[in-house]
Write a protein that holds these residues in place. Sequence first.
Motif, PDB file in Angstrom:
ATOM      1  N   UNK A   2      -0.656   6.315  -0.871  1.00  6.12           N
ATOM      2  CA  UNK A   2      -0.824   6.175   0.616  1.00  6.12           C
ATOM      3  C   UNK A   2      -2.174   6.111   1.048  1.00  6.12           C
ATOM      4  N   UNK A   3      -2.981   6.916   0.465  1.00 13.06           N
ATOM      5  CA  UNK A   3      -4.460   6.896   0.969  1.00 13.06           C
ATOM      6  C   UNK A   3      -5.247   5.529   0.457  1.00 13.06           C
ATOM      7  N   UNK A   4      -4.774   4.940  -0.591  1.00 10.00           N
ATOM      8  CA  UNK A   4      -5.414   3.778  -0.788  1.00 10.00           C
ATOM      9  C   UNK A   4      -4.571   2.752  -0.250  1.00 10.00           C
ATOM     10  N   UNK A   5      -3.711   2.784   0.611  1.00 10.30           N
ATOM     11  CA  UNK A   5      -3.023   1.727   1.404  1.00 10.30           C
ATOM     12  C   UNK A   5      -2.236   0.651   0.594  1.00 10.30           C
ATOM     13  N   UNK A   6      -1.545   1.405  -0.354  1.00  7.47           N
ATOM     14  CA  UNK A   6      -0.739   0.516  -1.006  1.00  7.47           C
ATOM     15  C   UNK A   6       0.676   0.558  -0.587  1.00  7.47           C
ATOM     16  N   UNK A   7       1.084   1.005   0.474  1.00  9.49           N
ATOM     17  CA  UNK A   7       2.162   0.850   1.323  1.00  9.49           C
ATOM     18  C   UNK A   7       2.069   1.436   2.536  1.00  9.49           C
ATOM     19  N   UNK A  29      13.729   8.162 -10.090  1.00 11.47           N
ATOM     20  CA  UNK A  29      12.931   7.481 -11.082  1.00 11.47           C
ATOM     21  C   UNK A  29      12.910   5.926 -11.052  1.00 11.47           C
ATOM     22  N   UNK A  30      14.162   5.463 -10.801  1.00 12.46           N
ATOM     23  CA  UNK A  30      14.281   3.904 -10.576  1.00 12.46           C
ATOM     24  C   UNK A  30      13.400   3.344  -9.186  1.00 12.46           C
ATOM     25  N   UNK A  31      13.503   4.141  -8.329  1.00 14.40           N
ATOM     26  CA  UNK A  31      12.945   3.931  -7.010  1.00 14.40           C
ATOM     27  C   UNK A  31      11.251   4.076  -7.093  1.00 14.40           C
ATOM     28  N   UNK A  32      10.870   5.050  -8.057  1.00 16.52           N
ATOM     29  CA  UNK A  32       9.398   5.082  -8.352  1.00 16.52           C
ATOM     30  C   UNK A  32       8.960   3.911  -9.151  1.00 16.52           C
ATOM     31  N   UNK A  33       9.760   3.568 -10.140  1.00 17.60           N
ATOM     32  CA  UNK A  33       9.401   2.467 -10.638  1.00 17.60           C
ATOM     33  C   UNK A  33       9.213   1.297 -10.174  1.00 17.60           C
ATOM     34  N   UNK A  34      10.281   0.798  -9.030  1.00 21.84           N
ATOM     35  CA  UNK A  34       9.946  -0.255  -8.374  1.00 21.84           C
ATOM     36  C   UNK A  34       9.000  -0.241  -7.269  1.00 21.84           C
ATOM     37  N   UNK A  35       8.629   0.982  -6.917  1.00 23.70           N
ATOM     38  CA  UNK A  35       7.312   1.076  -5.973  1.00 23.70           C
ATOM     39  C   UNK A  35       5.943   0.991  -6.805  1.00 23.70           C
ATOM     40  N   UNK A  36       5.959   1.469  -7.976  1.00 21.88           N
ATOM     41  CA  UNK A  36       4.808   1.248  -8.824  1.00 21.88           C
ATOM     42  C   UNK A  36       4.511  -0.304  -9.009  1.00 21.88           C
ATOM     43  N   UNK A  37       5.549  -1.016  -9.085  1.00 28.94           N
ATOM     44  CA  UNK A  37       5.574  -2.477  -9.114  1.00 28.94           C
ATOM     45  C   UNK A  37       4.756  -3.113  -8.119  1.00 28.94           C
ATOM     46  N   UNK A  38       4.647  -2.578  -7.139  1.00 29.77           N
ATOM     47  CA  UNK A  38       3.877  -2.936  -5.930  1.00 29.77           C
ATOM     48  C   UNK A  38       2.381  -2.658  -5.836  1.00 29.77           C
ATOM     49  N   UNK A  39       2.054  -1.807  -6.533  1.00 25.16           N
ATOM     50  CA  UNK A  39       0.537  -1.351  -6.749  1.00 25.16           C
ATOM     51  C   UNK A  39      -0.385  -2.689  -7.124  1.00 25.16           C
ATOM     52  N   UNK A  40      -1.537  -2.577  -6.921  1.00 26.60           N
ATOM     53  CA  UNK A  40      -2.324  -3.615  -7.307  1.00 26.60           C
ATOM     54  C   UNK A  40      -2.506  -3.522  -8.843  1.00 26.60           C
ATOM     55  N   UNK A  41      -2.712  -4.429  -9.607  1.00 20.47           N
ATOM     56  CA  UNK A  41      -2.849  -4.746 -11.135  1.00 20.47           C
ATOM     57  C   UNK A  41      -4.018  -3.697 -11.765  1.00 20.47           C
ATOM     58  N   UNK A  42      -4.977  -3.233 -10.813  1.00 14.11           N
ATOM     59  CA  UNK A  42      -5.913  -2.467 -11.496  1.00 14.11           C
ATOM     60  C   UNK A  42      -5.430  -1.108 -11.842  1.00 14.11           C
TER      61      UNK A  42
END
Length: 113
Positions: free
Chosen positions: A78-83, A11-24
């Motif tokens: 991944x398909x949206x190239x966020x990482x 859950x914590x790792x997922x939260x940190x990962x979501x921080x890197x997604x675009x603001x949209x």
Amino acid sequence: MIIWQKAMDLGEATNLLAETFPKKEIYNLSSQIRRAGDSIALNISEGSILQSDPEFRKFLGYAIRSTAEVVTCLHKAKRRNYFNESTFELHYTNCFDLINMSIAFRNRLNPKK
């Protein structure tokens, strides 16, 4: 429980990962992956305080489904190239391991209590 500890870490790792997604994505994929990631440990915790194995099995099922939801969010990101691929593989492997551990634990609980 080890699965609860791993779910907390996921859950914590997922939260940190979501921080890197675009603001949209703040109200879409970021929110969805965060809620699903948090739901895993929450369901394990809620099920563990119940007095019957069948009820605990039910909540473990919810946790397993939430983990699968995180996996789907990972694929979408991944398909949206966020990482990159290595980030995907790390998070996917953690989810895969947690799903397998949760299923094995659920299968050991007595469904007839």
